[in-house]
Design a protein around this motif. Structure first.
Motif, PDB file in Angstrom:
ATOM      1  N   LYS A 126      22.389  40.427  28.308  1.00 26.18           N
ATOM      2  CA  LYS A 126      21.264  41.296  28.647  1.00 26.18           C
ATOM      3  C   LYS A 126      21.787  42.580  29.271  1.00 26.18           C
ATOM      4  CE  LYS A 126      17.682  37.917  29.514  1.00 26.18           C
ATOM      5  NZ  LYS A 126      16.696  37.427  30.476  1.00 26.18           N
ATOM      6  N   LYS A 127      21.045  43.655  29.052  1.00 26.78           N
ATOM      7  CA  LYS A 127      21.390  44.915  29.697  1.00 26.78           C
ATOM      8  C   LYS A 127      21.064  44.810  31.176  1.00 26.78           C
ATOM      9  CE  LYS A 127      20.997  48.681  26.452  1.00 26.78           C
ATOM     10  NZ  LYS A 127      20.267  49.913  26.129  1.00 26.78           N
ATOM     11  N   LYS A 128      21.907  45.416  31.997  1.00 31.12           N
ATOM     12  CA  LYS A 128      21.644  45.430  33.423  1.00 31.12           C
ATOM     13  C   LYS A 128      20.497  46.401  33.696  1.00 31.12           C
ATOM     14  CE  LYS A 128      23.673  46.016  37.907  1.00 31.12           C
ATOM     15  NZ  LYS A 128      24.779  46.509  38.697  1.00 31.12           N
TER      16      LYS A 128
END
Length: 98
Positions: A3-5
């Motif tokens: 997942k993107k931060k």
């Protein structure tokens, strides 16, 4: 793929971004593109700004109201946990005294 931060932005940055739209006459899409943020994020910031200044839709919560609601929910959760602990302690001591 991970997942993107999630990025976070300071209140000052949000306010300046909203001012580009409100006072600078930029569209939300253009301002978001120039700032490198999602259009949805900026749109939500503008809506919250409007609500905070009494220009939002009927029933829209201000930032202060949202913070108070978060605080009250947290306090409610803590009180429920404390109550459950006291119930269990009461039951324990009641059994012990039989």
């Amino acid at each position: 793929m991970g997942k993107k931060k999630r990025r976070s932005f300071s209140e000052e940055f949000k306010l300046e971004a909203v001012k580009l739209v409100k006072e600078g006459g930029m569209s939300i899409n253009r301002a978001a593109q120039d700032l490198g943020i999602h259009t949805t994020s900026l749109r939500l910031w503008v809506q919250q700004y409007d609500a905070d200044h009494g220009k939002g839709p009927a029933g829209a919560m201000t930032s202060q109201e949202k913070e108070e609601l978060r605080r009250l929910r947290r306090e409610n959760r803590e009180l429920r946990m404390e109550r459950e602990i006291l119930k269990k302690a009461t039951a324990f001591f009641a059994k012990e005294n039989e």
